[in-house]
Design a protein around this motif. Structure first.
Motif, PDB file in Angstrom:
ATOM      1  N   CYS A   1      -2.593   3.204   5.218  1.00  0.00           N
ATOM      2  CA  CYS A   1      -1.546   3.531   4.252  1.00  0.00           C
ATOM      3  C   CYS A   1      -2.078   4.451   3.159  1.00  0.00           C
ATOM      4  O   CYS A   1      -1.363   5.363   2.688  1.00  0.00           O
ATOM      5  N   ASN A   2      -3.319   4.215   2.756  1.00  0.00           N
ATOM      6  CA  ASN A   2      -3.915   5.097   1.737  1.00  0.00           C
ATOM      7  C   ASN A   2      -3.978   6.529   2.249  1.00  0.00           C
ATOM      8  O   ASN A   2      -3.723   7.490   1.497  1.00  0.00           O
ATOM      9  N   THR A   3      -4.287   6.668   3.537  1.00  0.00           N
ATOM     10  CA  THR A   3      -4.320   8.005   4.148  1.00  0.00           C
ATOM     11  C   THR A   3      -2.928   8.632   4.139  1.00  0.00           C
ATOM     12  O   THR A   3      -2.762   9.819   3.793  1.00  0.00           O
TER      13      THR A   3
ATOM     14  N   ARG B   1      -4.331  -1.202   5.075  1.00  0.00           N
ATOM     15  CA  ARG B   1      -4.335  -0.563   3.744  1.00  0.00           C
ATOM     16  C   ARG B   1      -5.047   0.788   3.803  1.00  0.00           C
ATOM     17  O   ARG B   1      -4.611   1.759   3.153  1.00  0.00           O
ATOM     18  N   LEU B   2      -6.107   0.863   4.574  1.00  0.00           N
ATOM     19  CA  LEU B   2      -6.802   2.146   4.719  1.00  0.00           C
ATOM     20  C   LEU B   2      -5.886   3.187   5.356  1.00  0.00           C
ATOM     21  O   LEU B   2      -5.868   4.357   4.940  1.00  0.00           O
TER      22      LEU B   2
ATOM     23  N   ALA C   1       0.817  -1.212   0.000  1.00  0.00           N
ATOM     24  CA  ALA C   1       0.000   0.000   0.000  1.00  0.00           C
ATOM     25  C   ALA C   1       0.851   1.264   0.000  1.00  0.00           C
ATOM     26  O   ALA C   1       0.544   2.234  -0.696  1.00  0.00           O
TER      27      ALA C   1
ATOM     28  N   SER D   1      -7.230   3.640  11.477  1.00  0.00           N
ATOM     29  CA  SER D   1      -8.442   3.307  10.719  1.00  0.00           C
ATOM     30  C   SER D   1      -9.248   2.286  11.494  1.00  0.00           C
ATOM     31  O   SER D   1      -8.753   1.648  12.437  1.00  0.00           O
TER      32      SER D   1
ATOM     33  N   SER E   1       2.661   2.662  -3.307  1.00  0.00           N
ATOM     34  CA  SER E   1       1.957   3.458  -4.330  1.00  0.00           C
ATOM     35  C   SER E   1       2.402   4.908  -4.338  1.00  0.00           C
ATOM     36  O   SER E   1       2.074   5.651  -5.260  1.00  0.00           O
TER      37      SER E   1
ATOM     38  N   GLU F   1      -6.731  -5.159   5.528  1.00  0.00           N
ATOM     39  CA  GLU F   1      -7.540  -4.088   4.944  1.00  0.00           C
ATOM     40  C   GLU F   1      -7.510  -2.843   5.822  1.00  0.00           C
ATOM     41  O   GLU F   1      -7.458  -1.714   5.319  1.00  0.00           O
TER      42      GLU F   1
ATOM     43  N   VAL G   1      -0.397   7.886   2.154  1.00  0.00           N
ATOM     44  CA  VAL G   1       0.012   8.179   0.771  1.00  0.00           C
ATOM     45  C   VAL G   1      -0.647   9.465   0.293  1.00  0.00           C
ATOM     46  O   VAL G   1      -0.021  10.309  -0.375  1.00  0.00           O
ATOM     47  N   GLU G   2      -1.910   9.622   0.660  1.00  0.00           N
ATOM     48  CA  GLU G   2      -2.633  10.837   0.269  1.00  0.00           C
ATOM     49  C   GLU G   2      -1.967  12.080   0.860  1.00  0.00           C
ATOM     50  O   GLU G   2      -1.874  13.130   0.202  1.00  0.00           O
TER      51      GLU G   2
END
Length: 1378
Positions: A1143-1145, A1140-1141, A1094, A1184, A1097, A1137, A1147-1148
């Motif tokens: 990590c998405n934060t 991943r949430l 994650a 998360s 990215s 999961e 990365v954003e």
């Protein structure tokens, strides 16, 4: 030192080494074991307490002794939980940390265990590594040819046998066996399984080069030089208070025994290996210990033409070597063959690390004094052995038979040696030179390679000569010994011997001998499986004598395996006649396997088979479990006093006064719960359970009180010896069966939201049926989790009325709340930390709360830290285990096998409290619905009984439901005389029927992979061809029958909400926290892979190496709330999961900065990005809470297995010849981890279906409470060929990266082994029916319910306890037929 005088106290210290470090002790309690010392007084914690009985191998160490005369070091494994610390004077101990570690580099053993994915929970791994290291060390001392570079002189067979005594509950043993075999010089590299070292298609040379290099010349120094200097001091250690003695002569020993040591009434213990304490648990303390190891006369081995004399302190291992040394000639004599067979039998006694320290004399004395079911006594009795006994320097020689029959040896008598005669045939005018000596030993036990007591053992010695007037054989004389069958000691069957002596052996004589034997070998009243044990005696005598029977061709057909001509040869060939049963004795090892894994690289590193996180430090013993945490200052230890009655008033609980004086600090009960606190030991969404019984105990095993003492040993002893005053006045009788619960309407309610729904119209379905089965019954028993690490906790009082608790738990969140309610404090005052768990399988979800809460309550009351590590017995008594149940079913079906309706009435024994029992009806039905039943009706009741609360165990309910389905299918097939597999296939779901039975979970049509799995497995396992081969085998073999079965599974799972937290530190390293607990299932590994994927990215330079920058940290109930329960197979993917949430934060947040830096610098390194993010105050911590969408919450898992077994009709032993599995993992997050879960679950299922009996007494108290009485699978009981394919189906877009669960579903596939066993037994029953020659209405050869577990006694009973008698009776002439 003068003869006859004891060594004065304090004249010498106890000196030894551990991993090269010197230890010197001037005083120590001589009852202290090596394990207790290592774990409490050193920093070496790799040595684990798994059972305290020498039965699991978790505590194995390498002991090395130096002989200054030969300048040689002797090294061997032993069980440190039984070895007394005082007995290792001037010795060196090596543990797994001593082989290698994080700081100094790991040993190739550690590296290969990690790379072959051979460590899951890791608790057993250090012991495994030491067992293998010992085998490698001793193999290098042989004169074998030098091995290729990187390998050892070890053979494949030796490598696998090296860990035969070590238990593992997680892996299924296959990867462990592969790691061991990888060191063997004769290994076939193609036979080594899936690993992290090489890729598919690599050549053998490349594979060998990629293994971590092993160089025998780089061997660890197991005996440091400084310790060799200590050997020069001849003064042995003597403990304080004159309590440990090392006599060096028989005279000195005699003097000690005569002196005031014994006469004053002191409790004296003679010590050699102390292994007997593993069987006969010692509660009372001994005043004096006399170590016999230093007396040369007791440790000698003498040989002459009359035989071998073995001193009483000679270990079983050394006795084996001595007996084998007598058999080195090219053409061994009769006597040498006898010695060899005695040695071979001894190698199947106990385990190697027990045989290395247990003495021959000690074994015989236990048999004589305590009626221990000894193998050694039986086999030596058969050959006419004699023993030497010394009393007050007077020596007496008596036969072993006389010795065993005498009253127990008194405290002044010592067994000094045993003499095994060298046998040769009697040469006289009658026999001339054609007399032959035949000797065989027999043993029926749950495990082929030992580590299990026998149901019966036997040894037979016969002198036979060919008859001059016929083709038969005359028995000149014969000696028959039987033991371990429920008698006080081994016996000679004298009446049978006298009957056979001088007779020409024929069918009639053998039949009469067997009838006579049946009346001779009669177990005492109360012996378990008494009829089975008697039948074994008959079977073994039949197996021994039948080669010499002059009989018709039918007698030898199949029985002789095509070698019948040889069996009736004259002269010396008669000795080989016993080989007729050779085909029945399948070689246990070596094993072989194949793994098929399709890798998914779409989400790298997710999908890659990387080694499990922490596997190397688990192997080296550096991984920290709860009991490895150093004790805080003033720490106390606890132990439970539990009830032995199912329903009674508890009037008083008393501790023996001597324990109160010796260091028992207090006894905690419900009365010590603080004001405002609750008597609560656990909680689930369905209810609570008390921590302690109040004035009434409501089940055997319920906690009454909690003893707190200065040491764990003292706490355990005080609790074990506690006296409880019970009274049953004015109480109703306890409810101990589900039938009694029905009579008294004692049930738990099942909440509507989890209640399963009926399917279709049952009445309509039954009306459509051509045939019906009404009210058939199945009974299923319980199963114990047998996690290697028992329940453990450490509670530490903190400031401001807070409590810090370390626990081995699957549910820190509920434990947190339970402790707070018990102590009457806010939840923020409690903190529960769990780093890793040494195996859970559901058993550390609810039961762990009681253990931790008791510690917290004691710590709260006493204001001192309190810890506990449950002994195995207590753990097994209070665990609860899997739910037993009674099933009654009615089923309607068409003539073509299609089932139209099924009705189930299920009574589940839930025990005394709800626990998680309310999920059982749903889970049972979920797995049972794998077939299209047409209509499905049911009435399931949760029975409240006075048994311990039954709890979740891996696939709770699903395991039973799936088996019930197979039992129904088997019954229908039997009624129709159809092939079972055709009935199974006829009733597999179409996608339309799947939707009807699994509303909302069925997914898309492409996701229903079971039909394709079913057909693919039939092809890949060559099912059709093997069925034909089995039919031919069964046709030509009377005493072995084979069966094969293919079984499908459908397993529904649910995702649960899970929290996660990810933080990036200044140097770019990453810390991750998740709600899921690492139990050995590889959760941390998958989470690390998901985090790396994650975060990659962000597309910085260096993100491809992020995997090695990530650390998953321990669970902390205050740091990460709402952690939930780690169970149900889906916590790994939910945790992934959640991460991943997070990590998405991150990365954003990082992408704007990264883009800006890229414009300025071009390539942006990960470390640079993070450094700049810190400078610009970017929040690099993200949390998360993953809550799955309703449409994604539930899904189905599919798989199938084919298993083939062989059942020995004479003993009931079932050998699993081959198991083939295909399991749909979706797009596996880590195929190596999932493969390990599949294999481990399957083998745990084998335990449920074939081995594990969780027995209780009439009051419901568990009596199968240790490794002696409860047998989980071992490396010698798994499939001999084990093939697994992890199917990468890829049709699961709503799943977490298209992955699916693997932890529990494969457990259900082990039913294939049970069904195959039933098929083999069915063939045996058909044969038995033909021998009986009648159509007995009470004997249905094909219609029967095979019990679970199908243990050896069960299998034998269904094959026919009288099968030998029926066979012989069928051969008798009509005139002789009774």
């Amino acid at each position: 030192m003068e003869d006859g005088g004891a060594v004065p106290a304090g004249t010498a210290n106890l000196i030894f080494a551990v991993n090269g470090e010197r230890f010197e002790l001037s005083t120590i309690d001589p009852s202290t074991t090596l394990l207790q010392f290592l774990r409490s007084q050193t920093r070496f914690k790799s040595v684990k307490l798994g059972c305290g009985e020498g039965g699991c191998g978790a505590c194995v160490v390498l002991l090395s002794k130096y002989d200054p005369v030969s300048d040689e070091v002797e090294s061997f494994t032993l069980s440190s939980c039984l070895t007394l610390i005082c007995s290792i004077d001037r010795c060196s101990i090596t543990t797994s940390e001593g082989l290698g570690n994080t700081k100094n580099g790991f040993h190739p053993i550690h590296q290969r265990f990690a790379g072959f994915h051979a460590s899951q929970c890791g608790f057993c791994t250090p012991g495994m590594c030491i067992s293998l290291f010992s085998a490698l060390t001793n193999a290098e001392k042989t004169r074998r040819a030098e091995p290729p570079p990187g390998f050892s002189k070890l053979t494949v067979s030796e490598a696998e046998k090296a860990i035969a005594g070590n238990l593992c509950r997680c892996t299924g043993y296959r990867p462990i066996a592969d790691a061991c075999k990888s060191f063997a010089a004769d290994v076939d590299m193609e036979d080594l399984g899936f690993n992290a070292f090489w890729k598919k298609g690599d050549s053998k040379e490349v594979k060998a080069a990629k293994l971590p290099f092993y160089n025998p010349s780089d061997q660890i120094c197991t005996f440091p030089e400084f310790l060799k200097d200590e050997i020069k001091s001849l003064m042995p250690f003597t403990s304080r208070k004159d309590s440990w003695y090392n006599p060096t002569s028989v005279k000195e020993l005699t003097s000690m025994l005569k002196s005031n040591l014994a006469e004053s009434g002191a409790q004296v213990k003679l010590v050699v290996g102390n292994t007997g304490s593993g069987y006969y648990k010692e509660i009372d303390h001994y005043d004096k210990y006399i170590n016999l190891r230093h007396i040369p006369d007791l440790s000698m081995i003498r040989r002459d033409q009359t035989g071998i004399e073995i001193g009483t302190t000679v270990t079983i291992s050394k006795a084996i070597l001595a007996l084998k040394e007598e058999n080195k000639s090219e053409f061994p004599s009769h006597g040498e063959v006898v010695f060899q067979k005695i040695a071979d039998h001894m190698e199947r006694i106990a385990s190697r690390f027990i045989r290395n320290s247990a003495s021959v004399g000690g074994n015989l004395v236990m048999a004589q004094r305590n009626h221990f079911p000894s193998d050694i006594a039986t086999i030596l009795l058969a050959v006419g052995s004699e023993v030497n006994i010394m009393t007050d320097l007077k020596h007496e020689k008596v036969t072993l038979e006389e010795f065993l029959a005498r009253p127990p040896l008194d405290s002044t008598s010592v067994l000094t040696s045993v003499h095994i005669p060298c046998w040769e045939p009697t040469r006289n005018a009658t026999s001339k030179n054609d007399a032959n000596l035949v000797f065989e030993t027999y043993r029926a036990a749950p495990r082929p390679l030992g580590n299990a007591l026998p149901y019966l053992n036997a040894a037979f010695l016969a002198e036979v000569t060919p008859c001059r007037t016929s083709s038969g054989v005359i028995i000149d004389n014969i000696q028959l010994a039987f033991g371990a069958y429920g008698s006080k000691h081994a016996i000679r069957a004298k009446e049978v011997e006298e009957f056979l002596a001088g007779k020409l052996l024929n069918v009639g004589v053998l039949y009469e001998a067997i009838k006579l034997l049946g009346a001779t070998v009669v177990p005492e009243v109360g012996t378990s499986n008494a009829a089975y044990r008697s039948s074994l005696a008959v079977s073994f005598l039949f197996e021994f004598l039948c080669p010499f029977v002059d009989a018709c061709d039918e007698f030898s057909d199949g029985l002789l395996d095509g070698r019948n001509d040889a069996f009736l040869q004259r002269g010396s060939k008669i000795r080989n006649n016993q080989k007729q049963f050779h085909h029945m004795k399948n070689p246990v090892l070596p094993l072989s396997s194949k793994q098929v894994v399709e890798l998914n690289q779409n989400y790298s590193p997710v999908g890659e088979p990387i080694a499990k996180d922490s596997s190397a430090i688990q192997a080296s013993g550096e991984a920290v479990y709860v009991d490895d945490i150093p004790s805080p200052t003033n720490c106390l230890h606890g132990a439970f006093i539990y009830s032995t009655k199912p329903l009674a008033w508890v009037k008083r609980v008393k501790i023996k006064p001597k324990y109160l004086q010796d260091g028992v600090t207090g006894v905690i009960s419900f009365r010590d719960i603080p004001k405002g606190g609750e008597n609560i030991g656990s909680k689930t969404m369905f209810g609570t359970e008390p921590l302690f019984a109040d004035n009434i105990t409501r089940c055997a095993g319920q906690a009454l009180a909690f003893v707190v003492a200065e040491t764990q040993k003292l706490a355990d002893m005080a609790a074990e010896s506690a006296w409880v005053d019970y009274d049953t006045e004015n109480l109703e009788p306890p409810i101990l069966t589900v039938e009694e619960a029905v009579e008294r309407s004692s049930f738990f309610d099942v909440p509507p939201f989890i209640s399963p729904e009926q399917v279709g119209d049952f009445s309509k379905g039954m009306n459509e049926a051509d045939q019906k089965i009404q009210s058939a019954e199945i009974k299923l028993g319980s199963q114990y989790h047998f996690y290697m690490e028992t329940q453990s906790a450490l509670a530490i009082p903190d400031e401001d009325n807070c409590m810090l608790v370390y626990s081995s738990t699957q549910c820190p969140e509920s434990m947190h709340s339970t402790i707070a309610r018990c102590l009457s404090v806010p939840e923020h005052n409690v903190r529960v930390i769990t780093r890793r768990v040494g195996g859970g399988f559901g058993g550390k979800a609810v039961r762990s709360m009681h253990v931790a809460t008791a510690c917290a309550l004691a710590a709260h009351k006493l204001s001192r830290p309190v810890r506990i590590y449950l002994n195995r017995k207590t753990d097994m008594v209070i665990a609860g285990g899997r739910h037993p149940m009674k099933i009654t079913y009615s089923v309607g079906f068409k003539s073509n096998g299609k089932i139209t309706a099924l009705r189930l009435e299920i009574l589940i024994n839930a025990g005394i409290s709800e626990d998680y029992s309310a999920v059982m009806p749903h889970n049972i039905l979920s797995a049972l619905k794998k077939y299209d039943w047409g209509a499905l009706s049911f009435d399931i009741k949760l029975c409240k009984t006075n048994h311990s609360s039954k709890t979740a165990m891996r696939a709770p309910g699903e395991l039973q439901g799936s088996f019930i389905a197979e039992a129904v299918i088997e019954h229908v097939a039997s009624m129709l005389s159809m092939k079972v597999d055709s009935v199974r296939k006829k009733n597999l779901h179409t996608f339309d029927s799947l939707k009807l039975f699994y509303k909302g979970s069925e997914g898309e049509p492409l996701e229903y992979t079971l039909p394709s799995i079913w057909d693919k497995l039939a092809r890949s396992s060559c099912l059709a061809k093997r069925i034909e081969t089995i039919q031919q085998f069964n046709k030509f073999n009377k005493w072995s029958k084979r069966g094969i079965s293919q079984v499908p599974i459908v397993f529904g799972v649910s995702l649960r909400p899970t929290p996660g937290k990810v933080g990036v530190l200044l140097d770019g390293s990453i810390v991750v926290e998740v709600g899921g607990i690492e139990l050995g299932q590889g959760l941390w590994t998958k989470v690390k892979q998901m985090t790396a994927f994650a975060l990659s990215s962000v597309k910085c330079d260096g993100t491809e190496d992020l995997l090695y920058k990530i650390r998953v940290i321990q669970s902390d109930s205050l740091s990460l709330i709402q952690g939930g329960l780690t169970a149900g197979s889906t916590t790994s993917e939910s945790s992934c999961e959640a991460v991943r949430l997070c990590c998405n934060t991150l990365v954003e947040r990082l992408m704007p900065l990264k883009n800006k830096l890229q414009e300025q610098m071009g390539v942006v390194k990960w470390e640079t990005l993070i450094d700049q993010a810190y400078l610009q105050s970017v929040n690099l911590s993200a949390s998360s809470y993953y809550a799955p969408e309703f449409t994604s919450t539930q899904y189905l898992n599919y798989g199938a297995a084919v298993s083939e077994v062989e059942v020995n009709l004479l003993t009931g032993e079932t050998t699993i010849l081959q198991s083939d599995i295909i399991y749909d993992c979706g797009q596996s997050l880590n195929p190596a981890v999932d493969l390990g879960q599949i294999e481990g679950a399957f083998v745990q299922g084998i335990g449920f279906f074939l081995l594990e009996e969780y027995a209780t007494n009439s009051d419901g108290l568990v009596i199968a409470n240790g490794t002696w009485t409860y047998k989980i699978p071992t490396v010698d009981t798994i499939p001999k060929r084990f093939n697994v394919e992890v199917l990468n189906s890829g049709h699961h877009q709503k799943r977490v990266l298209s992955s699916k669960a693997s932890g529990e579903p494969p457990l259900l596939l082990a039913a294939s082994v049970h069904c195959a066993t039933r098929a083999a037994i069915e063939e045996a029953r058909k044969q038995l029916a033909s021998w009986k020659g009648l159509d007995d209405p009470h004997f249905h050869s094909t219609i029967f319910q095979l019990e679970v577990p199908a243990t050896m006694p069960v299998a034998k009973e269904f094959c026919g306890l009288d099968t030998v008698e029926c066979f012989l009776k069928n051969l008798l002439p009509t005139s002789q037929n009774p």
